[in-house]
Design a protein around this motif. Structure first.
Motif, PDB file in Angstrom:
ATOM      1  N   LYS A 257       6.188   1.524  -8.225  1.00 27.46           N
ATOM      2  CA  LYS A 257       5.113   1.998  -7.340  1.00 27.46           C
ATOM      3  C   LYS A 257       5.497   1.914  -5.863  1.00 27.46           C
ATOM      4  CE  LYS A 257       0.848   1.654  -8.535  1.00 27.46           C
ATOM      5  NZ  LYS A 257      -0.520   1.197  -8.891  1.00 27.46           N
ATOM      6  N   VAL A 258       6.738   2.263  -5.553  1.00 31.11           N
ATOM      7  CA  VAL A 258       7.160   2.379  -4.156  1.00 31.11           C
ATOM      8  C   VAL A 258       6.858   3.809  -3.717  1.00 31.11           C
ATOM      9  CG1 VAL A 258       9.090   2.245  -2.538  1.00 31.11           C
ATOM     10  CG2 VAL A 258       8.976   0.659  -4.488  1.00 31.11           C
ATOM     11  N   ALA A 259       5.990   3.957  -2.734  1.00 30.68           N
ATOM     12  CA  ALA A 259       5.576   5.310  -2.324  1.00 30.68           C
ATOM     13  C   ALA A 259       5.428   5.472  -0.827  1.00 30.68           C
ATOM     14  CB  ALA A 259       4.255   5.681  -3.006  1.00 30.68           C
ATOM     15  N   GLU A 260       5.347   4.365  -0.090  1.00 25.27           N
ATOM     16  CA  GLU A 260       5.085   4.431   1.344  1.00 25.27           C
ATOM     17  C   GLU A 260       6.031   3.498   2.096  1.00 25.27           C
ATOM     18  OE1 GLU A 260       0.268   5.250   0.913  1.00 25.27           O
ATOM     19  OE2 GLU A 260       0.995   3.253   1.390  1.00 25.27           O
ATOM     20  N   GLY A 261       6.028   3.646   3.424  1.00 28.00           N
ATOM     21  CA  GLY A 261       6.898   2.810   4.249  1.00 28.00           C
ATOM     22  C   GLY A 261       6.609   1.331   4.096  1.00 28.00           C
ATOM     23  N   PHE A 262       5.323   0.974   3.984  1.00 26.11           N
ATOM     24  CA  PHE A 262       4.976  -0.435   3.811  1.00 26.11           C
ATOM     25  C   PHE A 262       5.569  -0.992   2.527  1.00 26.11           C
ATOM     26  CE2 PHE A 262       2.049  -3.591   1.926  1.00 26.11           C
ATOM     27  CZ  PHE A 262       2.216  -4.606   2.853  1.00 26.11           C
ATOM     28  N   ASP A 263       5.616  -0.166   1.468  1.00 29.10           N
ATOM     29  CA  ASP A 263       6.186  -0.626   0.200  1.00 29.10           C
ATOM     30  C   ASP A 263       7.650  -1.006   0.369  1.00 29.10           C
ATOM     31  OD1 ASP A 263       3.750  -0.066  -1.055  1.00 29.10           O
ATOM     32  OD2 ASP A 263       4.340   2.006  -1.449  1.00 29.10           O
ATOM     33  N   ILE A 264       8.393  -0.217   1.134  1.00 29.88           N
ATOM     34  CA  ILE A 264       9.805  -0.527   1.368  1.00 29.88           C
ATOM     35  C   ILE A 264       9.942  -1.836   2.129  1.00 29.88           C
ATOM     36  CG2 ILE A 264      11.905   0.218   2.553  1.00 29.88           C
ATOM     37  CD1 ILE A 264      11.129   3.090   1.974  1.00 29.88           C
ATOM     38  N   VAL A 265       9.195  -1.983   3.209  1.00 26.75           N
ATOM     39  CA  VAL A 265       9.275  -3.206   4.022  1.00 26.75           C
ATOM     40  C   VAL A 265       8.886  -4.417   3.184  1.00 26.75           C
ATOM     41  CG1 VAL A 265       8.274  -4.398   6.011  1.00 26.75           C
ATOM     42  CG2 VAL A 265       8.895  -1.978   6.183  1.00 26.75           C
ATOM     43  N   LYS A 266       7.849  -4.294   2.432  1.00 22.88           N
ATOM     44  CA  LYS A 266       7.380  -5.405   1.585  1.00 22.88           C
ATOM     45  C   LYS A 266       8.452  -5.820   0.593  1.00 22.88           C
ATOM     46  CE  LYS A 266       3.942  -6.182  -2.084  1.00 22.88           C
ATOM     47  NZ  LYS A 266       2.724  -5.638  -2.724  1.00 22.88           N
ATOM     48  N   ARG A 267       9.088  -4.873  -0.081  1.00 24.76           N
ATOM     49  CA  ARG A 267      10.102  -5.203  -1.079  1.00 24.76           C
ATOM     50  C   ARG A 267      11.364  -5.780  -0.450  1.00 24.76           C
ATOM     51  NH1 ARG A 267       6.547  -6.039  -4.818  1.00 24.76           N
ATOM     52  NH2 ARG A 267       5.423  -4.176  -5.458  1.00 24.76           N
ATOM     53  N   VAL A 268      11.725  -5.309   0.717  1.00 21.92           N
ATOM     54  CA  VAL A 268      12.881  -5.892   1.402  1.00 21.92           C
ATOM     55  C   VAL A 268      12.593  -7.343   1.766  1.00 21.92           C
ATOM     56  CG1 VAL A 268      14.317  -5.781   3.484  1.00 21.92           C
ATOM     57  CG2 VAL A 268      13.767  -3.684   2.239  1.00 21.92           C
ATOM     58  N   ILE A 269      11.401  -7.630   2.238  1.00 21.63           N
ATOM     59  CA  ILE A 269      11.026  -9.006   2.552  1.00 21.63           C
ATOM     60  C   ILE A 269      11.083  -9.875   1.303  1.00 21.63           C
ATOM     61  CG2 ILE A 269       9.057 -10.462   3.193  1.00 21.63           C
ATOM     62  CD1 ILE A 269       8.301  -8.389   5.272  1.00 21.63           C
TER      63      ILE A 269
END
Length: 554
Positions: A385-397
């Motif tokens: 469920k990666v779909a937005e910029g926040f999802d990328i930042v969250k997963r990298v963190i």
């Protein structure tokens, strides 16, 4: 009795109408035909034995089935709110469509989310925000034993097979990947000509059935693999251990989608449902997995080799880590699939109740690799469920180096979340093998949409990073991601979860990891610390497995 009398009355009216047609006017046919159809339907309903509701309510009972058939559409278009639809809410779907089309994706008036709801997450911005980082963020994939490292984009196309998707959908996804310079995972269905047409970078996924490089009896064919892995478009090899939506099960392709073309490519029988084995026959232990990684790396000429899994048991993954340490063989990357991930076909119980969600699974893998001091050599990808910029930042963190998306990329191609993937009746030609439906998908147009969507999401993620006062994704830290855990109380990920230090599992495992670390073994997969070696030590069970035709003794 009353139901039979009503049907009989309809037959009488129908007969009378036929007489009127013959005597009076052909216009009576407009009454005669419907009456006869209703009468025939009613008689059939009373005589059939499959549906109780039709026997009790002939004719009228069909309205129940009619309403049930359109319920999903009514729910999606008229009832669900912008932020509570599943698996993807309307706001998310709209954002994907707008970015794919190049439409300005801004909203007025403010958030519709309940920002005080437990579970709400947000990042900490900075007063000293920075300009967005220049360039395209990439991650070097390739450990010490890799001869052909690959620079992976931070957002890529996750695993979707040709067969699950139409040829045109595969063409559009790979064309977008080629134009945007990001990777496209083939899914366990293997390489197809449609994956290779546009020349986009590929992650070739090997599932338990070894499609595309298998012998006739379903075992791995090294020669066939080496030949196909030499293709310039194949940049990485991924061994599929499990999938988020159905961990513990092999892949499933309904027989309605197994065309002659797919059957020949996968070496199976056309028109029959294809179920991959639940586990690999090439290896059966963590050490065997490591040896298979080394074999594939050699056969591919030194290309990056990794594996994909949905984490189930922490001790099993720790066993893989112990095998890496013992053999000196490590993957170049690990793809972590969350239990919230998607699928074209799976039992609903497995979709709902098996496997770790991505947050827990991702941080388990990250911390385990840190704990055995291998994190610097192994890159981690996150999908779910990666779909937005926040999802990328969250997963990298949370521990990822790059991300992948499947359903979001399908929506960029035109998916409307009709959830008909398993029926071969996808209304937009994405998840079907029906050529009449697939022709609706215009490849050049959808190629541009995939390219625009990926580029827009990455740019949005870069804006998040700059708003936090950072210059790079490498500067992200768990203290920057907050979660609301109660009324008026939010906690950072740095405080909410335990983070291991390099080599900590090898020298001084923390108490919360000690039992799983002690239970983990490199020579076998151990489900939990409660699993014992001697079967006689286990408590007795009263459950017996019998033939379906035999009765169970009591």
């Amino acid at each position: 009795m009353m139901r039979w009398l009503a049907v009989a009355a309809l037959w009488v009216l129908g007969a009378a109408s036929i007489a009127l047609v013959a005597v009076e006017s052909p216009w009576w046919l407009f009454l005669t035909v419907p009456l006869l159809l209703i009468a025939v339907t009613g008689a059939h309903d009373l005589l059939q034995r499959r549906h109780s509701i039709l026997r009790n309510y002939p004719v009228l009972g069909h309205f129940r089935f009619l309403l049930e058939s359109v319920r999903p559409e009514i729910q999606q278009y008229f009832i669900e709110r912008d932020y509570d639809g599943t698996p993807y809410d309307r706001n998310t779907r709209t954002t994907i469509y707008e970015r794919a089309k190049g439409v300005k994706d801004v909203d007025p008036f403010g958030t519709e989310r309940d920002v005080y709801r437990p579970g709400y997450e947000f990042v900490c911005h900075s007063i000293a925000a920075q300009p967005a980082p220049e360039g395209v963020p990439r991650v070097r994939i390739g450990g010490p034993s890799c001869a052909q490292p690959y620079d992976m984009a931070i957002f890529n196309v996750s695993a979707m097979s040709f067969g699950a998707l139409s040829a045109n959908a595969i063409r559009a996804l790979n064309g977008g990947a080629a134009k945007g310079g990001f990777a496209h995972d083939t899914g366990e269905g293997g390489l197809s000509p449609y994956h290779l047409e546009a020349g986009g970078d590929l992650i070739w996924e090997l599932g338990t059935a070894y499609f595309g490089c298998r012998t006739h009896d379903g075992h791995f064919d090294a020669a066939a693999f080496a030949k196909k892995a030499a293709a310039p478009s194949v940049k990485c090899i991924s061994i599929k251990l499990s999938q988020g939506a159905k961990p513990g099960l092999g892949g499933v392709m309904p027989g309605s989608k197994v065309t002659r073309e797919i059957a020949e490519m996968r070496m199976v029988e056309a028109g029959t449902t294809v179920v991959s084995p639940p586990s690999h026959n090439r290896f059966h232990t963590p050490e065997g997995l490591c040896e298979f990684i080394a074999e594939l790396r050699e056969l591919s000429g030194g290309k990056p080799v990794g594996f994909k899994l949905c984490v189930g048991s922490r001790s099993e993954f720790l066993g893989i880590c112990k095998a890496m340490v013992a053999t000196g063989i490590a993957p170049d990357f690990i793809l972590v699939d969350g239990a919230e991930g998607g699928t074209g076909a799976a039992p609903i119980e497995f979709e709902d109740s098996v496997g770790m969600p991505l947050t827990e699974g991702l941080m388990t893998v990250h911390n385990a690799l840190v704990g055995v001091d291998l994190r610097d050599d192994i890159r981690i990808g996150a999908a779910g469920k990666v779909a937005e910029g926040f999802d990328i930042v969250k997963r990298v963190i949370q521990g990822a180096d790059f991300t992948l998306a499947a359903r979001a990329m399908m929506m960029a191609v035109g998916c409307i979340q009709a959830q008909q993937c398993h029926t071969n009746r996808c209304p937009v030609g994405v998840a079907t093998q029906d050529p009449k439906r697939a022709r609706a998908l215009d490849v050049p147009d959808k190629t541009e949409r995939v390219y625009r969507f990926q580029r827009s999401v990455v740019e949005n993620a870069k804006q998040f990073v700059s708003s936090m006062g950072l210059k790079s994704f490498d500067d992200l830290h768990p203290a920057m991601l907050m979660r609301t855990v109660g009324p008026n109380h939010s906690v950072s990920y740095a405080d909410l979860y335990e983070w291991l230090t390099p080599g900590q599992l090898l020298s001084d495992p923390p108490a919360s990891w000690l039992d799983d670390w002690a239970a983990a073994r490199a020579d076998r997969f151990v489900l939990s610390s409660l699993q014992v070696d001697d079967p006689t030590d286990r408590p007795p069970t009263h459950i017996m497995m019998t033939s379906p035709h035999n009765s169970l003794a009591v």
